[in-house]
Design a protein around this motif. Structure first.
Motif, PDB file in Angstrom:
ATOM      1  N   LEU A 283       0.829  -1.211   0.000  1.00 25.20           N
ATOM      2  CA  LEU A 283       0.000   0.000   0.000  1.00 25.20           C
ATOM      3  C   LEU A 283       0.861   1.257   0.000  1.00 25.20           C
ATOM      4  CD1 LEU A 283      -2.860  -0.903   2.519  1.00 25.20           C
ATOM      5  CD2 LEU A 283      -2.876  -1.064   0.039  1.00 25.20           C
ATOM      6  N   HIS A 284       1.947   1.217   0.731  1.00 26.37           N
ATOM      7  CA  HIS A 284       2.826   2.390   0.768  1.00 26.37           C
ATOM      8  C   HIS A 284       3.401   2.677  -0.619  1.00 26.37           C
ATOM      9  CE1 HIS A 284       5.498   5.437   2.104  1.00 26.37           C
ATOM     10  NE2 HIS A 284       6.599   4.686   2.073  1.00 26.37           N
ATOM     11  N   GLY A 285       3.802   1.628  -1.331  1.00 23.84           N
ATOM     12  CA  GLY A 285       4.294   1.839  -2.695  1.00 23.84           C
ATOM     13  C   GLY A 285       3.208   2.264  -3.652  1.00 23.84           C
ATOM     14  N   ALA A 286       1.953   1.884  -3.354  1.00 24.03           N
ATOM     15  CA  ALA A 286       0.843   2.217  -4.253  1.00 24.03           C
ATOM     16  C   ALA A 286       0.389   3.666  -4.126  1.00 24.03           C
ATOM     17  CB  ALA A 286      -0.333   1.281  -4.008  1.00 24.03           C
ATOM     18  N   GLY A 287       0.893   4.402  -3.154  1.00 21.72           N
ATOM     19  CA  GLY A 287       0.552   5.827  -3.126  1.00 21.72           C
ATOM     20  C   GLY A 287       0.066   6.375  -1.808  1.00 21.72           C
ATOM     21  N   THR A 288       0.193   5.658  -0.710  1.00 20.75           N
ATOM     22  CA  THR A 288      -0.208   6.247   0.572  1.00 20.75           C
ATOM     23  C   THR A 288       0.770   7.343   0.973  1.00 20.75           C
ATOM     24  OG1 THR A 288       1.038   4.578   1.814  1.00 20.75           O
ATOM     25  CG2 THR A 288      -1.277   4.105   1.362  1.00 20.75           C
ATOM     26  N   SER A 289       0.289   8.235   1.830  1.00 18.49           N
ATOM     27  CA  SER A 289       1.122   9.367   2.238  1.00 18.49           C
ATOM     28  C   SER A 289       2.297   8.931   3.107  1.00 18.49           C
ATOM     29  CB  SER A 289       0.282  10.396   2.994  1.00 18.49           C
ATOM     30  OG  SER A 289      -0.310   9.807   4.147  1.00 18.49           O
ATOM     31  N   SER A 290       2.161   7.816   3.815  1.00 17.10           N
ATOM     32  CA  SER A 290       3.244   7.341   4.676  1.00 17.10           C
ATOM     33  C   SER A 290       3.063   5.857   4.924  1.00 17.10           C
ATOM     34  CB  SER A 290       3.253   8.097   6.011  1.00 17.10           C
ATOM     35  OG  SER A 290       2.066   7.835   6.735  1.00 17.10           O
ATOM     36  N   LYS A 291       4.126   5.244   5.410  1.00 19.10           N
ATOM     37  CA  LYS A 291       4.055   3.825   5.785  1.00 19.10           C
ATOM     38  C   LYS A 291       3.131   3.646   6.995  1.00 19.10           C
ATOM     39  CE  LYS A 291       5.363  -0.554   5.774  1.00 19.10           C
ATOM     40  NZ  LYS A 291       6.711  -0.932   6.240  1.00 19.10           N
ATOM     41  N   GLU A 295       0.066   1.006   7.197  1.00 22.24           N
ATOM     42  CA  GLU A 295      -0.028  -0.022   8.226  1.00 22.24           C
ATOM     43  C   GLU A 295      -1.337   0.091   9.002  1.00 22.24           C
ATOM     44  OE1 GLU A 295       3.559  -1.387  10.311  1.00 22.24           O
ATOM     45  OE2 GLU A 295       2.532  -0.783  12.171  1.00 22.24           O
ATOM     46  N   ALA A 296      -1.798   1.308   9.251  1.00 18.71           N
ATOM     47  CA  ALA A 296      -3.072   1.488   9.955  1.00 18.71           C
ATOM     48  C   ALA A 296      -4.223   0.909   9.142  1.00 18.71           C
ATOM     49  CB  ALA A 296      -3.306   2.963  10.242  1.00 18.71           C
ATOM     50  N   ALA A 297      -4.222   1.134   7.822  1.00 16.02           N
ATOM     51  CA  ALA A 297      -5.279   0.572   6.977  1.00 16.02           C
ATOM     52  C   ALA A 297      -5.200  -0.954   6.934  1.00 16.02           C
ATOM     53  CB  ALA A 297      -5.170   1.149   5.568  1.00 16.02           C
ATOM     54  N   THR A 298      -4.003  -1.495   6.921  1.00 14.23           N
ATOM     55  CA  THR A 298      -3.845  -2.957   6.906  1.00 14.23           C
ATOM     56  C   THR A 298      -4.359  -3.574   8.200  1.00 14.23           C
ATOM     57  OG1 THR A 298      -1.893  -2.702   5.506  1.00 14.23           O
ATOM     58  CG2 THR A 298      -2.184  -4.815   6.601  1.00 14.23           C
ATOM     59  N   SER A 353      -6.231   8.665   0.931  1.00 13.39           N
ATOM     60  CA  SER A 353      -5.311   8.706  -0.220  1.00 13.39           C
ATOM     61  C   SER A 353      -6.047   8.138  -1.432  1.00 13.39           C
ATOM     62  CB  SER A 353      -4.032   7.903   0.072  1.00 13.39           C
ATOM     63  OG  SER A 353      -3.343   8.439   1.182  1.00 13.39           O
ATOM     64  N   PRO A 354      -6.849   8.959  -2.098  1.00 12.49           N
ATOM     65  CA  PRO A 354      -7.712   8.435  -3.175  1.00 12.49           C
ATOM     66  C   PRO A 354      -6.956   7.933  -4.403  1.00 12.49           C
ATOM     67  CG  PRO A 354      -7.840  10.846  -3.065  1.00 12.49           C
ATOM     68  CD  PRO A 354      -7.045  10.414  -1.889  1.00 12.49           C
ATOM     69  N   ASP A 355      -5.682   8.229  -4.511  1.00 10.00           N
ATOM     70  CA  ASP A 355      -4.940   7.810  -5.701  1.00 10.00           C
ATOM     71  C   ASP A 355      -4.338   6.408  -5.585  1.00 10.00           C
ATOM     72  OD1 ASP A 355      -5.503  10.262  -6.840  1.00 10.00           O
ATOM     73  OD2 ASP A 355      -3.639  11.183  -6.090  1.00 10.00           O
ATOM     74  N   VAL A 356      -4.569   5.736  -4.468  1.00 12.91           N
ATOM     75  CA  VAL A 356      -3.990   4.403  -4.275  1.00 12.91           C
ATOM     76  C   VAL A 356      -4.712   3.410  -5.197  1.00 12.91           C
ATOM     77  CG1 VAL A 356      -3.632   2.516  -2.650  1.00 12.91           C
ATOM     78  CG2 VAL A 356      -3.286   4.894  -1.921  1.00 12.91           C
ATOM     79  N   ARG A 357      -3.925   2.689  -5.984  1.00 11.63           N
ATOM     80  CA  ARG A 357      -4.458   1.676  -6.890  1.00 11.63           C
ATOM     81  C   ARG A 357      -3.537   0.455  -6.831  1.00 11.63           C
ATOM     82  NH1 ARG A 357      -7.866   4.915  -6.751  1.00 11.63           N
ATOM     83  NH2 ARG A 357      -9.055   5.898  -8.446  1.00 11.63           N
ATOM     84  N   VAL A 358      -4.144  -0.729  -6.776  1.00 14.72           N
ATOM     85  CA  VAL A 358      -3.400  -1.991  -6.817  1.00 14.72           C
ATOM     86  C   VAL A 358      -4.144  -2.904  -7.788  1.00 14.72           C
ATOM     87  CG1 VAL A 358      -2.573  -3.995  -5.534  1.00 14.72           C
ATOM     88  CG2 VAL A 358      -2.583  -1.729  -4.435  1.00 14.72           C
ATOM     89  N   ASP A 359      -3.469  -3.272  -8.863  1.00 12.72           N
ATOM     90  CA  ASP A 359      -4.137  -4.135  -9.837  1.00 12.72           C
ATOM     91  C   ASP A 359      -4.205  -5.566  -9.305  1.00 12.72           C
ATOM     92  OD1 ASP A 359      -1.733  -5.734 -10.874  1.00 12.72           O
ATOM     93  OD2 ASP A 359      -1.066  -3.653 -11.189  1.00 12.72           O
ATOM     94  N   THR A 360      -4.994  -6.361  -9.971  1.00 20.27           N
ATOM     95  CA  THR A 360      -5.260  -7.727  -9.501  1.00 20.27           C
ATOM     96  C   THR A 360      -4.021  -8.594  -9.534  1.00 20.27           C
ATOM     97  OG1 THR A 360      -7.531  -7.513 -10.310  1.00 20.27           O
ATOM     98  CG2 THR A 360      -6.719  -9.737  -9.884  1.00 20.27           C
ATOM     99  N   GLU A 361      -3.221  -8.481 -10.567  1.00 23.05           N
ATOM    100  CA  GLU A 361      -2.037  -9.319 -10.663  1.00 23.05           C
ATOM    101  C   GLU A 361      -1.051  -9.011  -9.540  1.00 23.05           C
ATOM    102  OE1 GLU A 361       1.554 -10.425 -13.852  1.00 23.05           O
ATOM    103  OE2 GLU A 361      -0.046  -9.019 -14.416  1.00 23.05           O
TER     104      GLU A 361
END
Length: 503
Positions: A283-291, A295-298, A353-361
């Motif tokens: 998630l952090h690499g996908a565009g969250t503001s911080s690690k 981690e809180a979202a996870t 962080s609305p720009d976070v995107r993770v594709d299925t693969e």
């Protein structure tokens, strides 16, 4: 003269001796006053001035008057009487004053990851802001919230000022604020940024961290949240006890006591820490503001997964009873479970962080790697030829952490979230084929050192029997002093009175 001669011959001094005074007055009236002499002719004036008259003689000096005698001094007044001495009475001893309440006991706990987190910053979060709060009234770097650093075996003590200053204060361990914070078994940096536990917990683990999150999401007690975690692990109802999560060090039980019944709890803690580290890195690499945000979202996604299974679907539990005993509700070895948790975490973090995107693969790649590590760790349990001693189980847990939370692997997951490339993807996919070799290499390098149990407290010594005794209302010394003072005053007064009478 004739009369005088007669009176002298008669032995009388005057005629008053012959008759009463009234008769004398009648016989001898008072003589008339003599007539003035005739005027003398004045002499002729003299041609010369008259001589000066001599000064009148000065009267003889009067004798000096004696000095006035001072008024007599009144006798000195006696000093005032001192107050009479208080009566000496005897009464039973007064009850002792109430004992003040003892100060709050310090918090003593241990960070278990599965190795012990050594040299990590730890503090008590009173205001639930996840930060060590500085005070506004002191300078010099002092803090209001008590803090410390864990020792070489993860132990620490926090001196609590007031346990009731917050409705739900929690202990937080920060793994990123100190470069020396590592796992004592594997000597690697933990993949999770923070661990949490309630104040009363004796251990702080990834399981206590998830329990605190479940209690926050569903507004239940941490004890009930711990029971939900144990239910999701497939433990039988009679084996479920929140102390297994908050007050038991599973590795002490495994190694020192030889109790392998807690192997399930130890494996669950390791697999949960590995999965949280990988998903939050993605998630952090996908565009969250911080690690920290990732981690809180996870954590929230895992909490919802456990809560929905055990609270929302509780009415269907009887229907799923057969599967409940054969397969846990939260199967960390199932990639589909991990994939659904990643989707939930992306949904939660997109609110901030609305720009976070993770594709299925990408999501499935990370899920398969996490599930594979969990499956490999649990496979040793069913292998009857394996050495399932407490020390061997501890080494397996430490080896899994060392491989799955390797900083190089987690950095590759971050890069995979930023931009999918063949290089980063191969690091993760190749792990599936090389995991066994990496695992065995890591297991050979770990060192398991378990802290001994503290000695039991010595029994309190019995106080000596108390015998009731009568005590003076005033001390004997005080009474004696009052009597001596009164006697001295009386003697002085009597002596003063006798001296005054003599003078």
């Amino acid at each position: 003269s004739v009369v005088a001669t007669i009176l002298v011959s008669a032995g009388l001094d005057s005629l008053t001796d012959l008759v009463p005074p009234t008769e004398i007055v009648a016989l001898a009236p008072p003589p008339s006053p003599p007539s003035p002499p005739p005027p003398t002719p004045s002499p002729p004036p003299s041609p010369f001035p008259p001589p000066p008259s001599p000064p009148p003689p000065s009267p003889p000096p009067s004798p000096p008057s004696p000095p006035p005698s001072p008024p007599p001094k009144p006798p000195p007044s006696p000093p005032p009487l001192p107050p009479p001495p208080p009566p000496i009475t005897m009464r039973p001893p007064s009850p002792p004053p109430p004992t003040p309440p003892p100060p709050p006991e310090p918090i003593t706990s241990r960070a278990v990851f599965p190795g012990y987190l050594q040299y990590c910053d730890v503090f008590l979060d009173y205001d639930n802001d996840e930060m060590l709060t500085p005070t506004d009234t002191k300078d010099g770097g002092e803090f209001f919230e008590p803090s410390s650093v864990t020792d070489s075996l993860g132990g620490f003590t926090l001196n609590v000022f007031a346990r009731n200053s917050a409705s739900f204060a929690k202990v937080i361990i920060k793994t990123y604020s100190n470069e020396g914070c590592v796992d004592s078994f594997s000597k690697t940096k933990p993949g999770m940024l923070a661990l949490r536990a309630p104040m009363h917990a004796s251990v702080i683990t990834p399981l206590t961290t998830v329990a605190v999150e479940i209690a926050s999401v569903y507004l239940i007690t941490v004890e009930r949240a711990a029971e939900l975690i144990l239910e999701s692990l497939g433990l039988t109802e009679e084996s479920i006890d929140s102390d297994l999560i908050f007050n038991v060090d599973p590795f002490q039980k495994l190694v020192i006591d030889g109790d392998d019944s807690l192997a399930t709890v130890a494996y669950a803690s390791v697999n949960l820490a590995n999965a949280i580290s990988m998903v939050s890195s993605l998630l952090h690499g996908a565009g969250t503001s911080s690690k920290t945000e990732a981690e809180a979202a996870t954590l929230s996604a895992f909490a919802k997964r456990i809560g929905e299974t055990n609270l929302v679907l509780r009415k269907k539990r009887r229907m799923l009873l057969g599967e409940y005993h054969s397969k846990s509700f939260l199967n960390m070895s199932d990639s589909s479970d991990i994939s659904s948790i990643i989707s939930s975490a992306v949904s939660l973090v997109s609110r901030t962080s609305p720009d976070v995107r993770v594709d299925t693969e990408t999501k499935n790649t990370v899920a398969r790697a996490s599930a594979m590590a969990s499956s490999y760790l649990l496979s040793a349990v069913s292998n009857t030829t394996s050495n399932n001693s407490g020390e061997e189980i501890s080494k397996r847990c430490a080896a899994s952490v060392k491989v799955m939370q390797d900083p190089e692997l987690l950095e590759a997951v971050v890069d995979l979230g930023k931009e999918k490339s063949a290089a980063t993807t191969s690091i993760i996919t190749d792990l599936e084929f090389a995991y066994s070799e990496k695992f065995e290499t890591a297991k050979a390098s770990v060192l398991v050192l378990i802290p001994e149990y503290p000695p039991p407290p010595s029994p309190p010594s019995l106080p000596p029997p108390s015998t009731p005794a009568l005590t003076f209302e005033i001390s004997g010394a005080t009474a004696l002093l009052n009597h001596v003072t009164w006697t001295i005053w009386l003697s002085f007064t009597l002596a003063l009175a006798a001296s005054w009478r003599e003078h």
